[in-house]
Design a protein around this motif. Sequence first.
Motif, short mmCIF file in Angstrom:
data_model
loop_
_atom_site.label_atom_id
_atom_site.label_comp_id
_atom_site.label_asym_id
_atom_site.label_seq_id
_atom_site.Cartn_x
_atom_site.Cartn_y
_atom_site.Cartn_z
N SER A 255 26.68 7.47 52.86
CA SER A 255 26.88 6.93 51.26
C SER A 255 25.88 6.00 51.14
N ARG A 256 25.54 4.93 51.96
CA ARG A 256 24.97 3.72 51.38
C ARG A 256 23.33 3.93 52.01
N ILE A 257 22.86 5.19 52.57
CA ILE A 257 21.71 5.39 52.91
C ILE A 257 20.64 6.01 51.85
N ALA A 258 19.79 5.44 51.47
CA ALA A 258 18.74 6.17 50.44
C ALA A 258 18.23 7.18 51.32
N SER B 257 12.72 20.12 56.93
CA SER B 257 13.41 20.96 57.28
C SER B 257 14.53 21.70 56.71
N GLY B 258 14.43 21.88 55.41
CA GLY B 258 15.30 22.86 54.57
C GLY B 258 16.26 21.98 53.79
N HIS B 259 16.24 20.54 54.25
CA HIS B 259 17.14 19.68 53.28
C HIS B 259 16.65 18.25 53.02
N ILE B 260 17.41 17.45 52.34
CA ILE B 260 16.80 16.21 51.99
C ILE B 260 17.40 15.54 53.06
N LEU B 261 16.38 14.32 53.71
CA LEU B 261 17.08 13.72 54.65
C LEU B 261 17.70 12.26 54.25
N VAL B 262 18.81 12.25 54.78
CA VAL B 262 19.82 10.83 54.43
C VAL B 262 20.31 10.51 55.91
N GLY B 263 20.02 9.56 56.24
CA GLY B 263 20.40 9.00 57.57
C GLY B 263 19.70 9.56 58.79
N GLU B 264 18.83 10.51 58.51
CA GLU B 264 17.62 10.81 59.64
C GLU B 264 16.53 10.47 59.22
N VAL B 265 15.82 9.84 60.34
CA VAL B 265 14.48 9.11 60.11
C VAL B 265 13.42 10.21 59.55
N HIS B 266 12.71 9.68 58.61
CA HIS B 266 11.80 10.53 57.94
C HIS B 266 10.54 10.87 58.88
N ASP B 267 10.33 10.31 59.73
CA ASP B 267 9.04 10.33 60.84
C ASP B 267 9.18 11.62 61.66
N PRO B 268 8.60 12.49 61.30
CA PRO B 268 8.75 13.91 62.13
C PRO B 268 8.90 13.80 63.69
#
Length: 207
Positions: free
Chosen positions: A121-124, A130-141
Amino acid sequence: VEHGSVKLDAPIGRYLQEFRTKPFAQVTIQRLLTHTAGFPAIPPTGSVSASHSATLRALAKVPFDYAPGSGTQYSDVGFIILGEVVARVSGMPLDRYLDKTVFKPLGLKDTTFNPPPSLRSRIAPTEWASGHILVGEVHDPRARALGGVAGHAGMFSTAADIGRICRMLVDGGTLDGRRVFKASTVALMWTRTTDGSGSRALGWDTP
């Protein structure tokens, strides 16, 4: 380096058996840190996978963009390799090693790899992948493919924690009376290389 278990002028093959061949004799730890090792900026498609050993074998087959030491090019490849050096030499994954030697000694509260759901909830959010918005997952593939822990990407933090890291560095390796790095180590981090364009220091770009 402070403990003597890694030498800056040592060839990468001393620490990673996948690179113990003649083409990598001039690829040193220092050149990896200063982005002057000759590697391309981005790993070729398909070369990075969840298996760190398979990734290293694949990266050892990637041709140089230029002769080591003769140029400068920011390289994810080099820092993925450096992350694996830390893991092999320390005997623990990169995230655990950093938590033990940097994050906990500095009293960092929100700095981690693969943050738990309780922090989401605190992570932008960053981007759609991969079919979803990345929140708390590193954006670099590439870092995602490596399980979220890699030398080039994957660390999550806050402005407050980053501020503590910066204060420690500006104060020559200490924070709140606790020494994290030797002053000579911090000075070495900021020393320009003589390789390539001469603009890089150890992990830093001097401008």
